[in-house]
Design a protein around this motif. Structure first.
Motif, short mmCIF file in Angstrom:
data_model
loop_
_atom_site.label_atom_id
_atom_site.label_comp_id
_atom_site.label_asym_id
_atom_site.label_seq_id
_atom_site.Cartn_x
_atom_site.Cartn_y
_atom_site.Cartn_z
N MET A 13 -30.47 10.48 -35.08
CA MET A 13 -29.98 9.32 -35.82
C MET A 13 -30.86 8.11 -35.51
O MET A 13 -31.38 7.98 -34.40
N SER A 14 -31.01 7.25 -36.50
CA SER A 14 -31.71 5.99 -36.31
C SER A 14 -30.90 4.88 -36.97
O SER A 14 -30.19 5.12 -37.94
N ALA A 15 -31.00 3.67 -36.41
CA ALA A 15 -30.21 2.54 -36.89
C ALA A 15 -31.12 1.47 -37.46
O ALA A 15 -32.17 1.16 -36.89
N TYR B 229 -33.30 12.67 -43.24
CA TYR B 229 -34.74 12.43 -43.26
C TYR B 229 -35.39 13.42 -44.22
O TYR B 229 -35.58 14.59 -43.87
N PRO B 230 -35.75 12.99 -45.44
CA PRO B 230 -36.40 13.91 -46.38
C PRO B 230 -37.67 14.50 -45.80
O PRO B 230 -38.29 13.94 -44.89
N LEU C 55 -38.36 8.49 -46.97
CA LEU C 55 -38.38 8.85 -45.55
C LEU C 55 -37.02 8.78 -44.86
O LEU C 55 -36.75 9.58 -43.96
N ALA C 56 -36.18 7.82 -45.23
CA ALA C 56 -34.93 7.61 -44.50
C ALA C 56 -33.84 7.21 -45.48
O ALA C 56 -33.95 6.18 -46.14
N LYS C 57 -32.76 8.01 -45.54
CA LYS C 57 -31.70 7.76 -46.51
C LYS C 57 -30.35 7.63 -45.81
O LYS C 57 -30.04 8.37 -44.86
N THR C 58 -29.57 6.68 -46.27
CA THR C 58 -28.24 6.46 -45.72
C THR C 58 -27.28 7.50 -46.27
O THR C 58 -27.63 8.32 -47.12
N ASN D 209 -41.22 13.14 -40.43
CA ASN D 209 -39.83 13.49 -40.12
C ASN D 209 -39.64 14.89 -39.58
O ASN D 209 -38.49 15.27 -39.28
N LYS D 210 -40.69 15.67 -39.44
CA LYS D 210 -40.52 17.10 -39.18
C LYS D 210 -39.79 17.41 -37.88
O LYS D 210 -39.19 18.48 -37.74
#
Length: 426
Positions: A262-264, A249-250, A286-289, A255-256
């Motif tokens: 983990m999120s799916a 989570y950048p 915001l969300a990177k694999t 995202n703090k």
């Protein structure tokens, strides 16, 4: 100087981050009055309520036994036990449960001075907030309502705009492309300082040029791909390669508090920031694999599914937060420098762009951090920074299932071997 450590698996003896932030931000005294005559129940509730008291000096506790103090119980107008009366100023809320979620929701309701509305666009096959099936969004509706937001559906073509009472507009994965007029209403709404959460799924059936133009208008390109996760993390949860798991989570306000979670996502597409970004627009991933993932360009998903030169190599970004400072509202001036965003500016346009609507579905909302991520996005759009955190959760049920032989072996160990060892040692 007391210090406590909670080593339970689900932190059941500690308040959630959302509750702590809410209590720290109190501007006046909050009274928690617990009405109960059962001594053992009072002892259990006392542990939780003392956590509230320890979190803020403004929290005051009171315990009332209706048998010993019937007048005080009548004054509180308590008809059912147990009950917790939450008081803030001259306002009161009654809670018929000693769960953190119920108490915190009551505090949240008392501290909200302005009612905000989350509007869900409908009419093009978006996910339905009244649908209780695994693909529906009834869980999202419940979560948003618990955060003291109003929820309603809107048909943009009927309204011919985004209604003025919509604090946040949500477009949850339409199956059909938006008409140009509807896409125009969303663009105008955000440009005028509106807040929108836009979710789109992979283009497996047909392209959606009108809806995708809304994303590109605000600096993000939805990929013509399906994200494949070959890391194998999803297999631990019984998922396949088309359900990417996000652990990266950048840095962003949303995202703090999500570090280490983990999120799916389900059948997601990439969200790539346009470089350079349109004038006045700030885009944050915001969300990177994981690195062991890619954007599969063959959206028909013919076997075998393998990485090729046409595919984008991971990590793949699945969501982005977009800010349009108030100075950027209206037609953009390509020669003007990008203004500095002002978090307190209510006219600041904000967009959350997500390459998947399934992560908020009933089947995935309760997965690890999915609900926290979804609700943090809503709270950021609604400019409720005190709600951006990890929320209270019901404690997990931990079971140990033993076969008959395992039970017998356990009895032999606990009744014979273990005490026998200490007898011999003694």
């Amino acid at each position: 100087y007391s210090q406590r450590f909670d080593v339970s698996k689900d932190k059941r003896f500690s308040l959630s981050e959302q509750t702590k932030k809410l209590l720290v931000g109190l501007q006046s005294d909050l009274t928690l009055t617990y009405v109960q005559r059962n001594a053992s129940a009072v002892a259990t509730a006392r542990d939780l309520l003392r956590e509230y008291q320890a979190a803020s000096p403004r929290v005051k506790l009171e315990f009332v036994d209706p048998m010993k103090e019937p007048g005080k119980a009548r004054a509180l107008d308590v008809a059912q036990l147990p009950a917790i009366v939450v008081g803030l100023g001259d306002r009161r809320e009654k809670v018929l449960s000693d769960s953190e979620e119920e108490i915190t929701n009551a505090v949240l309701k008392l501290t909200r001075n302005v009612k905000k509305t989350v509007c869900f666009a409908t009419g093009e096959g978006q996910r339905d907030i009244d649908d209780p099936s695994e693909h529906g969004y009834s869980g999202v509706r419940s979560a948003i309502t618990k955060s003291q937001y109003d929820v309603k559906k809107v048909v943009l073509l009927q309204e011919q705009r985004v209604p003025e009472d919509c604090t946040v507009l949500v477009v949850a994965g339409p199956e059909r492309d938006l008409l140009p007029e509807a896409a125009g209403y969303i663009k105008s709404y955000v440009r005028a300082g509106g807040k929108a959460m836009l979710m789109t799924d992979p283009p497996q059936k047909a392209a959606s040029p009108n809806y995708e133009s809304v994303f590109t208008e605000f600096g993000v390109t939805p990929g013509a791909d399906v994200v494949v996760d070959a890391s194998g993390i999803g297999q631990l949860f019984g998922t396949g390669p088309f359900m990417p798991i996000v652990t990266d989570y950048p840095f962003h306000e949303i995202n703090k508090d999500l570090k280490g979670t983990m999120s799916a996502f389900d059948m997601a597409r990439s969200m790539t920031p346009i470089t350079p970004a349109p004038a006045g627009i700030i885009v944050t991933e915001l969300a990177k694999t994981s690195a062991r993932s890619w954007g599969e360009s063959d959206t028909t998903l013919k076997e075998p599914i393998e990485f090729s030169d046409r595919d984008a190599r991971g990590p793949i970004n699945l969501a982005a937060a977009i800010t349009l400072p108030a100075a950027a509202a209206g037609p953009a001036d390509p020669t003007a420098p990008a203004p500095t965003p002002d978090p307190g500016n209510k006219k600041e346009g904000r967009v959350i762009a997500v390459g998947d609507s399934g992560f908020g579905s009933n089947s995935l909302l309760t997965f690890q951090a999915n609900q926290d991520l979804f609700m943090n996005m809503i709270s950021w759009l609604a400019q409720d920074s005190d709600l951006i955190s990890i929320r209270p959760k019901d404690p997990d049920v931990h079971r140990l299932d033993l076969t008959v032989s395992e039970q017998r072996n356990f009895q032999i160990f606990s009744l014979l071997i273990l005490p026998g060892f200490f007898i011999l040692w003694g």
